[in-house]
Design a protein around this motif. Structure first.
Motif, short mmCIF file in Angstrom:
data_model
loop_
_atom_site.label_atom_id
_atom_site.label_comp_id
_atom_site.label_asym_id
_atom_site.label_seq_id
_atom_site.Cartn_x
_atom_site.Cartn_y
_atom_site.Cartn_z
N THR A 14 1.18 4.27 -2.99
CA THR A 14 0.67 5.59 -2.66
C THR A 14 1.75 6.67 -2.61
O THR A 14 1.50 7.82 -2.91
CB THR A 14 -0.05 5.55 -1.29
N LEU A 67 0.83 -1.21 0.00
CA LEU A 67 0.00 0.00 0.00
C LEU A 67 0.86 1.26 0.00
O LEU A 67 0.56 2.24 -0.68
CB LEU A 67 -0.93 0.00 1.22
N LEU A 78 -4.35 4.81 5.68
CA LEU A 78 -4.59 3.77 4.68
C LEU A 78 -5.96 3.11 4.82
O LEU A 78 -6.54 2.67 3.83
CB LEU A 78 -3.50 2.70 4.77
N SER A 87 -3.88 2.80 -3.55
CA SER A 87 -3.20 1.93 -2.58
C SER A 87 -3.50 0.47 -2.81
O SER A 87 -2.64 -0.40 -2.64
CB SER A 87 -3.58 2.33 -1.15
N LEU A 88 -4.75 0.18 -3.24
CA LEU A 88 -5.14 -1.23 -3.42
C LEU A 88 -4.80 -1.79 -4.79
O LEU A 88 -4.59 -3.00 -4.93
CB LEU A 88 -6.65 -1.37 -3.18
#
Length: 540
Positions: free
Chosen positions: A115, A111, A441, A528-529
């Protein structure tokens, strides 16, 4: 068997091996690594090259470098010494340091890579207000790095002093100054690329050296680990070294201290800025994940070796001789190397340990410098109106300042167990950084106020509790042994400061009347995913 060895060696506590051989091997290692750094520095043309090694490392290379970054003086010198003196309780450091990687792998590695760009603050400020969050993140990064640097510098002073027979404080201070100067040179010239290659080389040498010594110790006992433990018990004069509680089981306070230490070790890794920054040196999130798996295997193997080496040092050398040597508890591994293979093995193992310290302090320094230059100078002071060339110039100046501060701090921290000092750095990282990372997150409503409260509150709580703990004053092993202002009874603040930081992050958010941008929040969640958009952001 061990009694004869201990008695024969007891007279030789101030000088171990041949200082000339030790220095020649040291010089060879420093020379080789400097050549590597100089070659790597040829490609340092952009900020991405200087901070993230041009994102050119594979998962395997980065995983080995992470192991090199993580297996510090605390892992080799501090833990072996802790096991030699305290047995089972010393091995708890190894277990805590290893289990912590599962938190990093499952919660943050991929993650963060998706990011961020160069530093932890890139992630924290992605959907929050840039200025307050970046300043808070940079301050917490500098605090953690300086704490960690204290441990490495103290380890360097003890190690080289042992090899040169220097047992006075002035001589050890000179050694720490030389280590600091070398570290500054490495980072100024090589940047992240040079530092990474030094860490890869160092990880290979350290694991190979520890493996060789482990096999050697086991061979002395016919590969019968029970016989080794029996000799360690005979040397210590008590079976307590095989059971929990020798260091942390005396009373309710020490048991609580152990719980606090465990919390700091397990949660600290996922908040260590110099470890998190390594995830940006790989080209994709998949490689970031691979690098953590590589690191777990390498680090896990090494920590198994520390069990044999620690009890081996206790059996073959004895706690009294270890404590009497320059460097104290941190001298167990070098003394064991001398006992096994004489001056040559001692010189090689100590040079590896020295390379370990240099590689780790280089990684810490470049992280702290990047945080100041990228997060405070470029984003806050210059407000984005700067060039990568100017940013790198500021980073290099910051390296010098951090180097000087770490030298001064290392001189003050002489004689402390380096594994213990690193545990304090983990407590600061887990308090100041981890709650904000987790909330950023995984919690959609998390706000700027929550982030700032959590980071400053967690950092302040950890630092204040450390200052008023038995670490700083109130006993002969404290940093200021003649004073006594130890109001807080625990040596590690994690059990108070970590939950407090999580609470402050929640409280600051629920009391915040301002609503964060839902579009930025959604973008961060998707990136992030999935990693979508991450590569494009990295190029800018």
């Amino acid at each position: 068997m061990n009694a004869l060895i201990v008695n024969a060696a007891a007279t030789e506590t101030t000088k171990v091996g041949d200082p000339l051989i030790n220095m020649l091997i040291f010089g060879l290692f420093v020379g080789v690594t400097l050549v590597v750094v100089l070659r790597a520095s040829r490609n340092n043309k952009t900020a991405a090259d200087y901070y993230a090694g041009g994102r050119s490392f594979s998962g395997g290379q980065n995983g080995t470098a992470i192991a090199g970054d993580y297996l510090s003086a605390a892992s080799f010198l501090g833990i072996v010494g802790a096991i030699a003196i305290n047995g089972y309780d010393g091995f708890l450091y190894s277990i805590g340091f290893l289990v912590a990687w599962l938190v990093a792998l499952l919660l943050v590695a991929e993650l963060l890579r998706n990011t961020g760009k160069f530093t932890m603050a890139d992630v924290l400020s992605f959907r929050l207000k840039q200025r307050p969050v970046r300043i808070a993140a940079a301050i917490s990064t500098l605090a953690v790095c300086l704490f960690y640097l204290l441990a490495q510098m103290a380890g360097a002073g003890g190690l080289v002093s042992l090899l040169l027979g220097i047992d006075d404080r002035v001589g050890q201070s000179v050694v720490i100054t030389v280590v600091g100067a070398l570290m500054i040179l490495y980072v100024l010239v090589g940047g992240m690329k040079g530092t990474t290659w030094v860490q890869i080389i160092k990880a290979g040498l350290l694991i190979a050296g520890a493996f060789t010594m482990t096999i050697w110790v086991l061979a002395l006992y016919g590969f019968n680990f029970s016989a080794l433990l029996g000799d360690a018990v005979a040397s210590a004069g008590t079976e307590a070294i095989l059971n929990p509680g020798l260091q942390y089981g005396a009373n309710a306070t020490t048991k609580l201290d152990f719980l606090s230490l465990g919390l700091a070790l397990v949660l600290g890794t996922a908040g260590l800025p110099h470890v998190l920054m390594r995830f940006y040196t790989v080209p994709t999130a998949k490689e970031a994940r691979r690098s953590v798996v590589w690191a777990i295997w390498l680090i896990g193997g090494f920590y198994l070796f520390t069990l044999v080496l620690g009890y081996g040092a206790g059996a073959l050398i004895g706690a009294d001789r270890i404590k009497a040597a320059p460097g104290g508890v941190n001298s167990a591994a070098p003394l064991l190397a001398f006992e096994l293979g004489g001056p040559l093995l001692l010189g090689v193992i100590s040079a590896v340990a020295f390379a370990t310290i240099l590689a780790v302090v280089a990684g810490l320094t470049i992280t702290a410098a990047a945080s100041f230059a990228h997060d405070i100078y470029a984003s806050v002071i210059a407000k984005g109106k700067t060039t990568p060339k100017q940013e790198v110039k500021v980073a290099r100046r910051t390296v010098v300042v951090i180097g000087v501060l770490s030298i001064v701090g290392g001189i003050g921290a002489q004689g402390q167990n380096v594994a213990f000092l690193v545990a304090l750095a983990f407590a600061v990282a887990a308090s100041a950084n981890l709650p904000t990372i987790i909330y950023s997150l995984f919690w959609k409503k998390f706000s700027t106020q929550g982030a700032v409260w959590s980071m400053y509150g967690g950092l302040a709580a950890a630092l204040v509790l450390i200052v008023f703990s038995p670490v700083m004053s109130g006993n002969p092993t404290a940093m200021i042994p003649d004073a006594n202002f130890a109001i807080f009874p625990l040596k590690n603040p994690g059990i108070v400061s970590i939950p407090l930081a999580f609470f402050l992050g929640w409280l600051g958010t629920v009391l915040d009347k301002r609503v964060e941008d839902p579009i930025k929040q959604a973008e961060m969640e998707v990136r992030s995913l999935t990693g979508v958009g991450a590569e494009k952001a990295v190029e800018h």
